[in-house]
Design an enzyme around this catalytic site. Structure first.
Site, short mmCIF file in Angstrom:
data_model
loop_
_atom_site.label_atom_id
_atom_site.label_comp_id
_atom_site.label_asym_id
_atom_site.label_seq_id
_atom_site.Cartn_x
_atom_site.Cartn_y
_atom_site.Cartn_z
N CYS A 186 -26.44 -12.80 -20.19
CA CYS A 186 -26.11 -14.11 -19.61
C CYS A 186 -26.87 -14.39 -18.32
CB CYS A 186 -24.61 -14.22 -19.36
SG CYS A 186 -24.04 -13.32 -17.91
N CYS B 155 -27.78 -9.68 -15.71
CA CYS B 155 -27.22 -9.32 -17.02
C CYS B 155 -28.23 -9.71 -18.10
CB CYS B 155 -25.90 -10.05 -17.25
SG CYS B 155 -25.28 -9.93 -18.95
N CYS C 105 -23.05 -7.51 -18.49
CA CYS C 105 -21.78 -7.66 -17.78
C CYS C 105 -20.73 -6.71 -18.36
CB CYS C 105 -21.24 -9.08 -17.95
SG CYS C 105 -22.16 -10.34 -17.09
N CYS D 44 -18.98 -12.90 -19.33
CA CYS D 44 -20.30 -13.00 -19.95
C CYS D 44 -20.28 -14.06 -21.07
CB CYS D 44 -20.69 -11.63 -20.51
SG CYS D 44 -22.44 -11.46 -20.87
N GLY E 226 0.79 -1.23 0.00
CA GLY E 226 0.00 0.00 0.00
C GLY E 226 0.82 1.27 0.00
#
Ligand SMILES: Nc1ncnc2c1ncn2[C@@H]1O[C@H](COP(=O)(O)OP(=O)(O)OP(=O)(O)O)[C@@H](O)[C@H]1O
Ligand SMILES: [Mg+2]
Lengths: 290, 257
Positions: free
Chosen positions: A241, A238, A263, A269, A29
Site C-alpha cells: 500500500c 509498505c 504492513c 493496509c 499502571g
C-alpha cells in the site's frame, strides 16, 4: 449460545474481574492481582485478555481480534469465533467499526476513539522481573518507586550494543509513577499508548494480573537524555500500500533471499489499497477484500 | 564544632534468649572511623546490622543526623525512610561481594546503579563516573563491560567498594571488608581503603576480627565479647595498652604488625 452464560464467564467471575479493572483504572499502571479462571484454551493463547474482554463485553458490542496486527491468524480467528459463539456479538476486522479490540503484540495503526476499549494479552506483566526475580522484592520496588534497576537494564544495552537494543515490550513510566510493561508490542507502538483516547486494559492470565491505562494517560518510554527513545521501524514503504507511517513485517517471498516489507496491520493496509494507494509490489488489478 | 553523625545509646538485640549485642553506646563524629573487633560470635555483625537498620533492635536508641541536620531514630524508620537513607546517605560493604553486587550486570552497570537509583539519566555522565571509580579502585578501565562473575575475589571486593562509594555517602558500614581474601590481596585492599578513607574524609563503622585492619583504618576502637563492649578508646591506646583481660589476650595472640 444455550448452555453458556453471556460471554462464557459466570456473572460472579465477571464482577470479580470488573472490580480488579476498576482498581486498575484508578491506579494507572499498577498491577492488580485477580483470580484468573481456567479458560477453554491454553496459557499463552491470551487467557488473560480473553477474561478481560469477557468481563467488558455487552450484547451491543462489536469485537475485533488481532494477533501481530493480523485478523486472520489462527489465534485471532479462534478468539473471535469463541466470542461470536458464547456472546453472540457482532465481529469485525475494521478498527473503526470495533467497540472492543483484543490484541496480541500490536496497537492498530488507525487512531483509536473514546468509545473504544483496547484489550492487551500479556505474557509477563512484571517489567522488573529479569533483574529481580523475587516477587516480594519487585512489589516493594514499585511501592517505593525504586526504579533505578530499569535504567540499569537500558544502560547494559547501550554499553553492549551502542544503543538500546530492546525493540519489544519496551518499558514505560505511567503518569510519572508506575513503571509498566506494555506487553510485547513493538516499541514503534509505544507512542500510541500516550494520551490515547481509548481505554487500554491489560490482562495476564497465567500470572493473574490486570493493569490499565485510562483514556488520555501520560505514558513515557524510559530512556537516557543522551540516548533518547526512538520509535523505529524498517526504513521502507509498505510493498502493497506504499504506507511510510505503519509498522512493517518482513515477509520472505521465495527461496532465493527475496523478501518484502508489508504492513503488519492488515486492516490498515486493506483500507489504504481500497482508497487507491499502491506499493511497488501491489498487483495492478488486485481484487480488494470487502 | 559540628553535631555527631551517629549516637547510639543502650542498644540491645537478642536472638530468643541468646544475646546478640547489649548495652552498646557510642558516638560517631563526622570524618571518624570506628573499628569494632572481637572474636567470632561476639556480636559485631549483629551490631552493624542494627545500626544500618537491617535488623530491628530490641531496645536502646540509634540517632542518625542526615545532610540537612535532621535526626532520624533508625529503629523507628519506615521501610521507605530506611531505604532512602541507604540510598542517599549510607553505604554498606558486605563481607561477601556477592551480597553487594549484581553478578550478572557489567562492572559499569554495578557502579552506575546507585547513580541511576538517584535519578541520573545521562548515560555519558554515568559511564564517566563508573570509569573514574574503576580507576580509583585499581580495576583496569577496559573491564568496565565485563561482569563481576569473571573477576577475582579481590577485584569483586574492590568493585563493591566502588559501587558503595560512587554516590558520595556520608557514612559507610563495612562488615569484614578484607575477610575471605588471601593475605597479599588483603594488604592491597587495605591500602586502597586507607587511601579512600583519607582522601574522601569518610565516616565509617568497620567490623573486623583482624587487628591490622583497625590499626590502619580506625581512629577509635570498640572491643566486643559475648555481645558486650568490654573496652573502647583511641585505637593506638587500646592496642598498645589494653586494659581488659580479653583485649590483652586478643592483642598478644596476633603477630604485631
Ligand atoms: N540469625 C540469628 N539467629 C540466632 N542467633 C544468631 C543469629 N545471628 C547471630 N546469632 C548469634 O548472636 C551472636 C552474635 O553473632 P554475630 O553474627 O553478631 O557475631 P560476629 O561477631 O559477627 O561473629 P563473626 O566474627 O563470626 O562474624 C552469636 O552468638 C550468634 O550465634
Ligand atoms: Mg560477623
Amino acid at each position: 449460545m444455550s448452555g453458556y452464560n453471556f460471554a462464557y464467564l459466570d456473572e460472579q467471575t465477571k464482577r470479580m474481574i470488573r472490580r480488579a479493572l476498576l482498581k486498575a483504572v484508578a491506579i494507572p499502571g499498577y498491577q492488580v492481582p485477580f483470580a484468573s479462571r481456567e479458560m477453554p484454551m491454553p496459557y499463552g493463547w491470551g487467557t488473560g485478555g480473553v477474561q478481560v474482554t469477557a468481563a467488558c463485553l455487552v450484547p451491543e458490542d462489536t469485537l475485533k481480534v488481532i494477533d501481530q496486527g493480523a485478523d486472520d491468524t489462527t489465534n485471532a480467528v479462534s478468539i473471535r469465533a469463541f466470542f461470536a459463539r458464547v456472546a453472540d456479538i457482532a465481529t469485525t476486522e475494521h478498527t473503526r467499526d470495533a467497540s472492543v479490540i483484543q490484541t496480541r503484540h500490536r496497537i492498530p495503526e488507525a487512531p483509536l476513539r473514546e468509545d473504544q476499549i483496547l484489550v492487551f494479552q500479556v505474557p509477563i506483566p512484571e517489567p522488573l522481573r529479569f533483574l529481580e526475580p523475587r516477587e516480594t522484592e519487585t512489589r516493594k520496588m514499585h511501592a517505593l518507586e525504586e526504579y533505578g534497576l530499569m535504567h540499569v537494564r537500558l544502560y547494559e544495552d547501550i554499553a553492549r550494543h551502542g544503543e538500546i537494543a530492546k525493540s519489544y515490550a519496551y518499558p514505560v513510566r505511567v503518569e510519572g509513577r508506575y513503571v509498566m510493561d506494555p506487553s510485547p508490542i513493538p516499541k514503534f507502538d509505544n507512542p500510541k499508548l500516550d494520551d490515547c483516547p481509548a481505554l487500554q486494559l491489560f490482562g495476564a492470565g497465567r500470572e493473574q494480573r490486570i493493569y490499565a491505562l485510562p483514556p488520555y494517560t501520560r505514558v513515557e518510554s524510559l530512556d537516557f537524555e543522551d540516548y533518547p527513545f526512538k520509535a523505529s521501524r524498517p526504513d521502507h514503504p509498505c510493498a502493497l500500500c506504499g504506507a511510510r507511517d505503519s509498522y512493517l513485517d518482513e515477509v520472505v517471498i521465495d527461496d532465493a533471499g527475496g523478501r518484502m516489507f508489508v504492513c503488519s496491520d492488515t486492516d490498515y493496509c486493506n483500507d489504504r489499497r481500497a482508497a487507491g494507494h499502491r506499493g511497488e509490489m501491489a498487483a495492478p488489478f488486485e481484487e480488494m477484500p470487502e | 564544632m559540628s553535631a555527631p553523625l551517629l549516637e547510639v545509646d543502650g542498644l540491645r538485640k537478642h536472638y530468643g534468649r541468646r544475646i546478640g549485642c547489649a548495652e552498646v553506646s557510642f558516638t560517631l563524629w563526622p570524618g571518624e572511623v570506628m573499628g569494632i573487633v572481637g572474636e567470632s560470635g561476639s556480636g559485631k555483625s549483629t551490631l552493624l546490622s542494627c545500626l544500618a537498620g537491617h535488623l530491628a533492635s530490641d531496645g536502646g536508641q540509634i540517632l542518625y543526623r542526615d545532610r540537612s541536620g535532621h535526626a532520624h531514630a533508625v529503629a523507628n524508620l519506615s521501610e521507605a525512610g530506611r531505604r532512602r537513607l541507604a540510598r542517599e546517605e549510607w553505604a554498606y560493604v558486605h563481607q561477601n561481594p556477592r551480597d553487594g553486587l549484581r553478578m550478572g550486570v557489567s562492572a559499569g552497570g554495578n557502579v552506575g546503579e546507585p547513580l541511576m537509583a538517584r535519578g541520573q539519566r545521562h548515560f555519558g555522565d554515568i559511564r564517566a563516573a563508573a570509569l573514574d571509580w574503576l580507576e580509583r579502585v585499581e580495576i583496569a578501565q577496559d573491564r568496565i563491560d565485563d561482569v563481576p562473575r569473571d573477576f577475582s575475589g579481590g577485584m569483586q571486593q574492590r568493585l563493591q567498594i566502588a559501587r558503595s562509594l560512587v554516590n558520595g555517602p556520608r557514612l559507610v558500614f563495612m562488615d569484614e571488608p578484607t575477610g575471605g581474601l588471601d593475605v597479599s590481596v588483603q594488604a592491597r585492599l587495605l591500602d586502597l581503603l586507607r587511601g579512600l578513607v583519607r582522601d574522601l574524609g569518610l565516616s565509617a563503622v568497620i567490623v573486623t576480627h583482624d587487628l591490622a585492619v583497625v590499626r590502619l583504618l580506625a581512629d577509635r576502637l570498640m572491643v566486643m565479647q559475648g555481645g558486650y563492649v568490654v573496652e573502647s578508646g583511641l585505637t593506638d591506646q587500646v592496642l598498645d595498652d589494653p586494659q581488659h583481660a580479653y583485649t590483652q589476650l586478643l592483642v598478644s595472640s596476633v603477630l604485631q604488625v
